[in-house]
Design a protein around this motif. Structure first.
Motif, PDB file in Angstrom:
ATOM      1  N   LEU A 283      -4.637   9.133   9.003  1.00  0.00           N
ATOM      2  CA  LEU A 283      -3.652   8.497   8.128  1.00  0.00           C
ATOM      3  C   LEU A 283      -4.388   7.564   7.175  1.00  0.00           C
ATOM      4  CD1 LEU A 283      -0.993   7.570  10.828  1.00  0.00           C
ATOM      5  CD2 LEU A 283      -0.847   9.456   9.217  1.00  0.00           C
ATOM      6  N   VAL A 284      -4.054   7.648   5.895  1.00  0.00           N
ATOM      7  CA  VAL A 284      -4.740   6.861   4.869  1.00  0.00           C
ATOM      8  C   VAL A 284      -3.740   5.864   4.289  1.00  0.00           C
ATOM      9  CG1 VAL A 284      -6.007   6.919   2.700  1.00  0.00           C
ATOM     10  CG2 VAL A 284      -6.284   8.773   4.341  1.00  0.00           C
ATOM     11  N   PHE A 285      -4.092   4.568   4.385  1.00  0.00           N
ATOM     12  CA  PHE A 285      -3.327   3.510   3.736  1.00  0.00           C
ATOM     13  C   PHE A 285      -4.060   3.176   2.439  1.00  0.00           C
ATOM     14  CE2 PHE A 285      -2.506   3.143   8.277  1.00  0.00           C
ATOM     15  CZ  PHE A 285      -1.120   3.100   8.314  1.00  0.00           C
ATOM     16  N   GLY A 286      -3.608   3.780   1.325  1.00  0.00           N
ATOM     17  CA  GLY A 286      -4.328   3.669   0.067  1.00  0.00           C
ATOM     18  C   GLY A 286      -3.667   2.721  -0.902  1.00  0.00           C
TER      19      GLY A 286
ATOM     20  N   ILE B  44     -11.516   3.995  12.705  1.00  0.00           N
ATOM     21  CA  ILE B  44     -10.990   3.268  11.552  1.00  0.00           C
ATOM     22  C   ILE B  44     -12.132   3.070  10.567  1.00  0.00           C
ATOM     23  CG2 ILE B  44     -11.282   1.096  12.835  1.00  0.00           C
ATOM     24  CD1 ILE B  44      -9.071  -0.075  11.084  1.00  0.00           C
ATOM     25  N   GLN B  45     -11.908   3.475   9.321  1.00  0.00           N
ATOM     26  CA  GLN B  45     -12.963   3.429   8.308  1.00  0.00           C
ATOM     27  C   GLN B  45     -12.361   3.074   6.961  1.00  0.00           C
ATOM     28  OE1 GLN B  45     -15.011   7.155   8.173  1.00  0.00           O
ATOM     29  NE2 GLN B  45     -15.931   6.937  10.200  1.00  0.00           N
ATOM     30  N   LYS B  46     -13.247   2.559   6.097  1.00  0.00           N
ATOM     31  CA  LYS B  46     -12.853   2.330   4.708  1.00  0.00           C
ATOM     32  C   LYS B  46     -12.809   3.675   3.986  1.00  0.00           C
ATOM     33  CE  LYS B  46     -14.673  -2.370   4.340  1.00  0.00           C
ATOM     34  NZ  LYS B  46     -15.600  -3.260   3.614  1.00  0.00           N
ATOM     35  N   TYR B  47     -11.886   3.779   3.024  1.00  0.00           N
ATOM     36  CA  TYR B  47     -11.648   5.071   2.371  1.00  0.00           C
ATOM     37  C   TYR B  47     -11.271   4.811   0.923  1.00  0.00           C
ATOM     38  CZ  TYR B  47     -10.224   9.987   2.228  1.00  0.00           C
ATOM     39  OH  TYR B  47     -10.130  11.340   1.948  1.00  0.00           O
ATOM     40  N   LYS B  48     -11.673   5.738   0.048  1.00  0.00           N
ATOM     41  CA  LYS B  48     -11.316   5.644  -1.371  1.00  0.00           C
ATOM     42  C   LYS B  48     -10.602   6.918  -1.771  1.00  0.00           C
ATOM     43  CE  LYS B  48     -13.098   4.504  -5.942  1.00  0.00           C
ATOM     44  NZ  LYS B  48     -14.269   4.123  -6.751  1.00  0.00           N
TER      45      LYS B  48
ATOM     46  N   GLY C 179       5.017   1.218   0.633  1.00  0.00           N
ATOM     47  CA  GLY C 179       5.542   0.240   1.573  1.00  0.00           C
ATOM     48  C   GLY C 179       4.607  -0.930   1.772  1.00  0.00           C
ATOM     49  N   VAL C 180       4.760  -1.589   2.925  1.00  0.00           N
ATOM     50  CA  VAL C 180       3.999  -2.797   3.267  1.00  0.00           C
ATOM     51  C   VAL C 180       3.393  -2.593   4.652  1.00  0.00           C
ATOM     52  CG1 VAL C 180       4.081  -5.309   3.508  1.00  0.00           C
ATOM     53  CG2 VAL C 180       5.616  -4.164   1.912  1.00  0.00           C
ATOM     54  N   LEU C 181       2.167  -3.043   4.810  1.00  0.00           N
ATOM     55  CA  LEU C 181       1.428  -2.897   6.066  1.00  0.00           C
ATOM     56  C   LEU C 181       1.293  -4.257   6.740  1.00  0.00           C
ATOM     57  CD1 LEU C 181      -0.224  -0.927   7.877  1.00  0.00           C
ATOM     58  CD2 LEU C 181      -2.237  -1.625   6.577  1.00  0.00           C
ATOM     59  N   TYR C 182       1.595  -4.292   8.051  1.00  0.00           N
ATOM     60  CA  TYR C 182       1.475  -5.502   8.854  1.00  0.00           C
ATOM     61  C   TYR C 182       0.557  -5.235  10.043  1.00  0.00           C
ATOM     62  CZ  TYR C 182       5.762  -6.879   6.372  1.00  0.00           C
ATOM     63  OH  TYR C 182       6.693  -7.165   5.419  1.00  0.00           O
TER      64      TYR C 182
ATOM     65  N   CYS D  88       0.859  -1.188   0.000  1.00  0.00           N
ATOM     66  CA  CYS D  88       0.000   0.000   0.000  1.00  0.00           C
ATOM     67  C   CYS D  88       0.893   1.236   0.000  1.00  0.00           C
ATOM     68  CB  CYS D  88      -0.934   0.006   1.215  1.00  0.00           C
ATOM     69  SG  CYS D  88      -0.077   0.118   2.795  1.00  0.00           S
ATOM     70  N   CYS D  89       0.246   2.403  -0.003  1.00  0.00           N
ATOM     71  CA  CYS D  89       0.963   3.668   0.131  1.00  0.00           C
ATOM     72  C   CYS D  89       0.361   4.440   1.300  1.00  0.00           C
ATOM     73  CB  CYS D  89       0.892   4.487  -1.157  1.00  0.00           C
ATOM     74  SG  CYS D  89      -0.766   4.957  -1.670  1.00  0.00           S
ATOM     75  N   LEU D  90       1.214   4.958   2.157  1.00  0.00           N
ATOM     76  CA  LEU D  90       0.790   5.725   3.325  1.00  0.00           C
ATOM     77  C   LEU D  90       0.693   7.191   2.935  1.00  0.00           C
ATOM     78  CD1 LEU D  90       0.207   6.195   6.326  1.00  0.00           C
ATOM     79  CD2 LEU D  90       2.679   6.212   6.726  1.00  0.00           C
ATOM     80  N   ILE D  91      -0.501   7.776   3.098  1.00  0.00           N
ATOM     81  CA  ILE D  91      -0.733   9.191   2.814  1.00  0.00           C
ATOM     82  C   ILE D  91      -0.881   9.904   4.146  1.00  0.00           C
ATOM     83  CG2 ILE D  91      -2.215  10.863   1.661  1.00  0.00           C
ATOM     84  CD1 ILE D  91      -3.052   8.649  -0.248  1.00  0.00           C
TER      85      ILE D  91
END
Length: 523
Positions: A492-495, A465-469, A432-435, A415-418
């Protein structure tokens, strides 16, 4: 010489990056201009249709005027033709007077009531198509401020009610409680509320006339008025649209949660909760049949006043008592929304399949334990398998050795951290990578460098924590996850997550597990 070549190459790369940014802005501007051109074409078509409609209306009015003139001429010709055919007996003055009186009465009646009869004439309804305004950043900010100003009286009223219930001002709450109980006891509750409404309107009239009157328990805080900017850049417009979309998403989500809870309450989705409401309605129905309305109103009024001023105050100060004895609060908290019901059904299905999975994990653990060398425990050995690209997991994120990724995300989710709190492009977005571990949410940046670029978030510190587009052009159709913490101003958005739903369910279930553990231990 070599350093000069390196500096020249750096300046060339900077120039190329600058040109790339200008090209992206030009593409966005082209897209916006195409949208505006399309809307202008639609508006021109609407203008031609309006002109044709106006012409048709004028023609219809002209035809109606001609028809009315023809009817008037015919009405005048008919009495003139009937006058010579009348017998000579009507030549007397009395008959003429009676005829004139009747005609005058008839004319007066038609003049007075003809307009009302015309109002009852059925006409076809005109379907008017409302033209939508084009998207404008200035108009968007203006509408946001209008909505905030329009909702201010309602929010102030709710704040004053909560201040009365919380005993923000002891004297004001005590006086209000005494007046309310006295009014309910003597049956003056409705006149009291009507008098308060009249008093509020009178004060608003005086304020509109220029009087300075502040009738509020909670002091109002004056907010600074932000002047709208005339010209906004493309990035500012894009950020503004994202902020408004996020607010609308959260607002619609809260409204959907409330409506789904009411729907599930009345549709027997959770029978153990709806059963309480069912028996309460039967008890209220029987009481309304046998008790006089005066006694019933007195009981309801006293209960509402005591609960609002006393019981709610005690429950807000003592959360444990509220969790045990506040029945409406317990029912509302235990009501589930449709996504929560779906997660529960998926959890039940996963439990049915957990037996087979447990057998497989037990077999794999026994194999790992047998293959591990002597002197090394099973936990230490299994921690070796949870490694990242730069070393052991707990060393990369500076965590304890017990923290390992969950089996679902052993390899992590790309993913990408915004980080919207950062302004620099290198810090604003990172790949990067999310764990996910038992207690932490870990993001490993793909860029080389120190571990400061990595992000570690404690699950218990997450507030939302919510879903995001983000954008549909990104990988995974722009799907992502927004995480809010007290240390960040914006989420913080993990997109750009391909497996967004799987990651969200895993993170949310672990978050619920962590947050519900302290409450269960306290109870």
């Amino acid at each position: 010489m070599a350093s000069g070549v390196q500096d020249f190459n750096r300046t060339e790369s900077d120039r190329l990056n600058e040109i790339k940014g200008h090209l992206e802005i030009a593409l966005l501007e082209k897209h916006f201009l195409q949208e505006e051109l399309r809307k202008l074409r639609e508006e021109t078509n609407a203008e031609t249709l309006r002109q044709e409609l106006e012409k048709e209306r004028q023609r219809r009015l002209e035809l109606e005027q001609r028809v009315n003139e023809v009817l008037k001429t015919r009405a005048e010709e008919v009495p003139a033709a009937q006058q010579p055919a009348k017998p000579q007996a009507q030549a007397n003055g009395t008959d003429k007077r009676s005829h004139t009186v009747c005609s005058r009465l008839q004319k007066w009646f038609c003049d007075k009531f003809g307009e009302y009869l015309e109002d009852f004439r059925f006409q076809p309804e005109e379907n008017t198509v409302e033209t939508e305004e084009p998207l404008s950043a200035r108009r968007l900010t203006e509408n946001m401020r209008r909505l905030k100003r329009g909702a201010k009286p309602v929010t102030n009223f709710v704040k004053n009610l909560s201040a009365l219930s919380d005993w923000y001002s002891i004297y004001t709450s005590a006086i209000a409680f005494i007046i309310y109980i006295n009014a309910v006891w003597h049956g003056w509750a409705i006149p009291m509320f009507l008098f308060l409404a009249i008093l509020r309107l009178s004060l608003n009239y005086l304020i509109a006339r220029g009087w300075r009157i502040q009738w509020s328990i909670v002091p109002e805080v004056s907010e600074q008025m932000e002047h709208p900017k005339e010209d906004l850049t493309v990035s500012e417009k894009f950020q503004l649209v994202l902020d408004v979309a996020q607010k609308a998403q959260n607002l619609f989500g809260k409204m959907a949660d409330i409506l789904e809870k009411f729907k599930n309450l009345f549709m027997w989705v959770q029978p153990e909760i709806t059963q309480k409401l069912y028996f309460a309605l039967w008890a209220a129905f029987i009481a309304s049949c046998f008790l006089p309305y005066r006694i019933l109103g007195l009981a309801l009024g006293l209960y509402a006043g005591i609960k609002f001023f006393l019981i709610d105050f005690v429950f807000k100060r003592c959360p444990r008592l509220r969790a045990k004895y506040d029945t409406p609060y317990i029912i509302w908290i235990n009501l589930l929304t449709d996504p929560q019901l779906k997660e529960r059904s998926n959890a039940t299905v996963s439990r049915r399949l957990s037996g087979h999975e447990k057998l497989q994990t037990a077999a794999s653990r026994s194999y790992v334990g047998s293959s591990a060398p002597t002197g090394i425990s099973k936990d230490e050995d299994t921690s070796r398998f949870h490694t990242t690209k730069r070393g052991n997991f707990h060393e990369v994120f500076n965590l304890s050795e017990n923290e390992r990724p969950l089996p679902v995300c052993e390899n992590g989710w790309r993913c990408c951290l915004i980080n919207r709190d950062r302004k620099m492009p290198t810090d604003y977005i990172r790949n990067g990578v999310l764990y996910v571990t038992e207690n932490y949410l870990c993001f490993e940046s793909s860029k080389s460098g120190s571990s400061k670029r990595n992000k570690v978030i404690k699950l218990s510190d997450i507030t939302d924590i919510q879903k995001y587009k983000v954008l549909s052009v990104l990988p995974g159709s722009g799907m992502g996850i927004a995480v809010s913490t007290p240390s960040t101003q914006k989420p913080l958005v993990f997109g750009a997550m391909v497996h967004r739903d799987e990651a969200f369910e895993t993170i949310f279930n672990q978050y619920v597990k962590i947050t519900s553990a302290p409450s269960s231990s306290e109870s």
